[in-house]
Design an enzyme around this catalytic site. Structure first.
Site, PDB file in Angstrom:
ATOM      1  N   ASP A   9      29.868  50.412  49.517  1.00 64.30           N
ATOM      2  CA  ASP A   9      30.340  51.159  49.067  1.00 64.30           C
ATOM      3  C   ASP A   9      32.132  51.251  49.851  1.00 64.30           C
ATOM      4  O   ASP A   9      31.876  50.378  51.081  1.00 64.30           O
ATOM      5  CB  ASP A   9      30.583  53.348  49.121  1.00 64.30           C
ATOM      6  CG  ASP A   9      31.505  53.265  49.515  1.00 64.30           C
ATOM      7  OD1 ASP A   9      31.097  54.870  49.854  1.00 64.30           O
ATOM      8  OD2 ASP A   9      32.731  53.450  48.862  1.00 64.30           O
ATOM      9  N   ILE A  10      32.428  50.982  49.751  1.00 66.62           N
ATOM     10  CA  ILE A  10      33.577  49.611  50.049  1.00 66.62           C
ATOM     11  C   ILE A  10      35.025  50.981  50.262  1.00 66.62           C
ATOM     12  O   ILE A  10      36.076  50.019  51.866  1.00 66.62           O
ATOM     13  CB  ILE A  10      35.416  49.350  48.441  1.00 66.62           C
ATOM     14  CG1 ILE A  10      36.369  48.449  49.089  1.00 66.62           C
ATOM     15  CG2 ILE A  10      36.034  50.701  48.130  1.00 66.62           C
ATOM     16  CD1 ILE A  10      36.654  47.286  48.054  1.00 66.62           C
ATOM     17  N   ASN A  23      44.862  52.188  38.693  1.00 66.62           N
ATOM     18  CA  ASN A  23      45.858  51.771  36.854  1.00 66.62           C
ATOM     19  C   ASN A  23      47.395  51.915  37.334  1.00 66.62           C
ATOM     20  O   ASN A  23      47.704  52.375  38.456  1.00 66.62           O
ATOM     21  CB  ASN A  23      45.684  53.158  36.079  1.00 66.62           C
ATOM     22  CG  ASN A  23      45.274  54.843  36.811  1.00 66.62           C
ATOM     23  OD1 ASN A  23      47.245  54.690  37.450  1.00 66.62           O
ATOM     24  ND2 ASN A  23      44.537  54.687  36.663  1.00 66.62           N
ATOM     25  N   GLY A  31      35.985  56.122  38.970  1.00 69.59           N
ATOM     26  CA  GLY A  31      35.885  54.818  39.673  1.00 69.59           C
ATOM     27  C   GLY A  31      35.538  54.575  40.948  1.00 69.59           C
ATOM     28  O   GLY A  31      35.792  55.466  41.935  1.00 69.59           O
ATOM     29  N   VAL A  32      36.459  53.047  41.624  1.00 69.99           N
ATOM     30  CA  VAL A  32      36.498  52.674  42.946  1.00 69.99           C
ATOM     31  C   VAL A  32      37.581  53.372  43.364  1.00 69.99           C
ATOM     32  O   VAL A  32      37.591  53.547  44.469  1.00 69.99           O
ATOM     33  CB  VAL A  32      36.044  52.150  42.913  1.00 69.99           C
ATOM     34  CG1 VAL A  32      37.736  50.677  42.488  1.00 69.99           C
ATOM     35  CG2 VAL A  32      36.384  51.077  44.618  1.00 69.99           C
ATOM     36  N   ASP A  33      38.445  53.895  42.478  1.00 67.72           N
ATOM     37  CA  ASP A  33      40.045  54.073  42.414  1.00 67.72           C
ATOM     38  C   ASP A  33      39.519  55.854  42.892  1.00 67.72           C
ATOM     39  O   ASP A  33      40.136  56.687  44.054  1.00 67.72           O
ATOM     40  CB  ASP A  33      40.868  54.405  41.247  1.00 67.72           C
ATOM     41  CG  ASP A  33      42.032  54.791  41.457  1.00 67.72           C
ATOM     42  OD1 ASP A  33      42.789  54.374  40.007  1.00 67.72           O
ATOM     43  OD2 ASP A  33      42.800  55.042  42.624  1.00 67.72           O
ATOM     44  N   SER A 122      38.868  44.494  37.335  1.00 65.14           N
ATOM     45  CA  SER A 122      38.339  45.569  36.020  1.00 65.14           C
ATOM     46  C   SER A 122      37.160  45.011  35.002  1.00 65.14           C
ATOM     47  O   SER A 122      37.087  45.203  34.335  1.00 65.14           O
ATOM     48  CB  SER A 122      39.279  44.093  35.967  1.00 65.14           C
ATOM     49  OG  SER A 122      40.898  44.322  35.858  1.00 65.14           O
ATOM     50  N   GLY A 124      34.981  47.450  35.508  1.00 68.42           N
ATOM     51  CA  GLY A 124      34.187  48.921  35.494  1.00 68.42           C
ATOM     52  C   GLY A 124      34.669  49.473  33.813  1.00 68.42           C
ATOM     53  O   GLY A 124      34.165  48.807  32.739  1.00 68.42           O
ATOM     54  N   TYR A 126      37.884  49.101  32.471  1.00 70.87           N
ATOM     55  CA  TYR A 126      38.613  47.788  32.192  1.00 70.87           C
ATOM     56  C   TYR A 126      38.129  46.931  31.549  1.00 70.87           C
ATOM     57  O   TYR A 126      37.948  46.568  30.437  1.00 70.87           O
ATOM     58  CB  TYR A 126      39.386  47.623  33.361  1.00 70.87           C
ATOM     59  CG  TYR A 126      40.779  48.932  33.265  1.00 70.87           C
ATOM     60  CD1 TYR A 126      40.836  49.704  33.232  1.00 70.87           C
ATOM     61  CD2 TYR A 126      41.575  47.991  34.024  1.00 70.87           C
ATOM     62  CE1 TYR A 126      41.817  50.604  32.862  1.00 70.87           C
ATOM     63  CE2 TYR A 126      42.846  49.229  33.883  1.00 70.87           C
ATOM     64  CZ  TYR A 126      42.411  49.871  33.936  1.00 70.87           C
ATOM     65  OH  TYR A 126      44.172  51.459  33.975  1.00 70.87           O
TER      66      TYR A 126
HETATM   67  N1  APR Z   1      32.774  51.026  46.504  1.00 71.91           N
HETATM   68  C1  APR Z   1      33.216  49.808  45.837  1.00 71.91           C
HETATM   69  N2  APR Z   1      32.783  49.808  44.898  1.00 71.91           N
HETATM   70  C2  APR Z   1      32.957  49.880  43.474  1.00 71.91           C
HETATM   71  C3  APR Z   1      32.647  51.777  43.979  1.00 71.91           C
HETATM   72  C4  APR Z   1      32.786  51.924  45.775  1.00 71.91           C
HETATM   73  N3  APR Z   1      32.852  53.525  46.210  1.00 71.91           N
HETATM   74  N4  APR Z   1      32.677  52.402  43.399  1.00 71.91           N
HETATM   75  C5  APR Z   1      32.939  51.741  42.267  1.00 71.91           C
HETATM   76  N5  APR Z   1      32.835  50.616  41.868  1.00 71.91           N
HETATM   77  C6  APR Z   1      33.003  49.192  41.623  1.00 71.91           C
HETATM   78  C7  APR Z   1      32.510  49.770  40.030  1.00 71.91           C
HETATM   79  O1  APR Z   1      30.764  49.550  39.587  1.00 71.91           O
HETATM   80  C8  APR Z   1      33.129  47.983  39.228  1.00 71.91           C
HETATM   81  O2  APR Z   1      32.081  47.249  39.602  1.00 71.91           O
HETATM   82  O3  APR Z   1      34.277  49.087  41.050  1.00 71.91           O
HETATM   83  C9  APR Z   1      34.253  48.181  39.958  1.00 71.91           C
HETATM   84  C10 APR Z   1      35.446  48.655  39.018  1.00 71.91           C
HETATM   85  O4  APR Z   1      35.504  49.391  38.832  1.00 71.91           O
HETATM   86  P1  APR Z   1      35.999  50.520  37.619  1.00 71.91           P
HETATM   87  O5  APR Z   1      36.038  51.508  39.576  1.00 71.91           O
HETATM   88  O6  APR Z   1      35.663  51.349  36.739  1.00 71.91           O
HETATM   89  O7  APR Z   1      37.743  49.937  37.803  1.00 71.91           O
HETATM   90  P2  APR Z   1      38.454  49.162  36.756  1.00 71.91           P
HETATM   91  O8  APR Z   1      37.230  48.745  35.432  1.00 71.91           O
HETATM   92  O9  APR Z   1      39.500  47.676  37.713  1.00 71.91           O
HETATM   93  O10 APR Z   1      39.462  50.390  35.737  1.00 71.91           O
HETATM   94  C11 APR Z   1      40.281  50.670  36.502  1.00 71.91           C
HETATM   95  O11 APR Z   1      39.445  53.182  36.177  1.00 71.91           O
HETATM   96  O12 APR Z   1      38.628  54.433  37.392  1.00 71.91           O
HETATM   97  C12 APR Z   1      39.909  54.162  36.762  1.00 71.91           C
HETATM   98  O13 APR Z   1      41.689  54.435  37.461  1.00 71.91           O
HETATM   99  C13 APR Z   1      41.155  53.321  37.474  1.00 71.91           C
HETATM  100  O14 APR Z   1      42.225  53.733  35.569  1.00 71.91           O
HETATM  101  C14 APR Z   1      41.982  52.612  36.752  1.00 71.91           C
HETATM  102  C15 APR Z   1      40.152  51.529  36.207  1.00 71.91           C
END
Ligand code: APR
Length: 173
Positions: A9-10, A23, A31-33, A122, A124, A126
């Site tokens: 978990d980052i 975003n 997601g991670v955001d 990107s 997840g 995206y």
């Molecule tokens: N720690 C590390 N990695 C994580 C965590 C965490 N706590 N939570 C999720 N991830 C991973 C996901 O499993 C994926 O491998 O982060 C990676 C990126 O996925 P997303 O969070 O969906 O990001 P992304 O694909 O870049 O899409 C960005 O999604 O969540 C929204 O607000 C965000 O609009 C933006 C878009």
């Protein structure tokens, strides 16, 4: 520069900077955001409000990277980078994804950071194919000439992702 690959978990990492797969609104999401904003608390949201006020159209740009403090997180900084939404790889996605890594490294260097952790940007919501994204991430980091940075952590969220990064790192050029 050491490159590490972990599954974790980052938001828990005690590195100087963690990168957020944001975003263009830069005010949180899923997601991670979502995890980063949840763990950092409202101080991070307030930081991001100040950040966007100073940006044209009050929005960020895909491929750019924006540094804020980290609220209640154990790291010092959060670097928010909107990754590209994957279409077919023929609309500039590879170049934009590489820019996310390159610009995030630059923001960390501007603060003299010694360590930085990246999620799998990107891959997840995206929809970027994991292997293609990992290769861009690894090659961009390997091509970077650090001044202050000594450690880069690819913080995967699954053992499967970790295995992809480790395989690419062990490839002979
Ligand atoms: N720690 C590390 N990695 C994580 C965590 C965490 N706590 N939570 C999720 N991830 C991973 C996901 O499993 C994926 O491998 O982060 C990676 C990126 O996925 P997303 O969070 O969906 O990001 P992304 O694909 O870049 O899409 C960005 O999604 O969540 C929204 O607000 C965000 O609009 C933006 C878009």
């Amino acid at each position: 520069m050491d490159i590490e690959v972990i599954t974790g978990d980052i938001t828990k990492l005690e590195v100087d900077a963690i990168v957020n797969a944001a975003n263009c609104g830069l005010l949180g999401g899923g997601g991670v955001d979502g995890a980063i904003h949840y763990a950092a608390g409202k101080e991070l949201f307030e930081e991001c409000l100040k950040l966007v006020e100073g940006l044209p159209d009050h929005r960020g740009k895909t491929g750019q990277a924006y540094l804020t403090k980290a609220g209640r997180l154990p790291c010092k900084y959060v670097i928010h980078t909107p990754g590209p939404v994957y279409r077919d790889g023929q609309h500039g996605e590879p170049e934009l994804l590489a820019s996310c890594y390159e610009n995030s490294l630059r923001r960390a260097e501007e603060k003299g950071c010694a360590s930085i952790a990246f999620p799998c940007i990107s891959t997840g919501v995206y929809g970027y194919p994991k292997e293609d994204a990992a290769r861009i991430a690894v090659k961009t980091v390997q091509a970077f000439s650090p001044v202050s940075l000594q450690k880069v952590v690819f913080c995967c969220f699954s053992p499967g992702d970790e295995a992809i990064y480790k395989r690419i790192l062990n490839e002979k050029d």
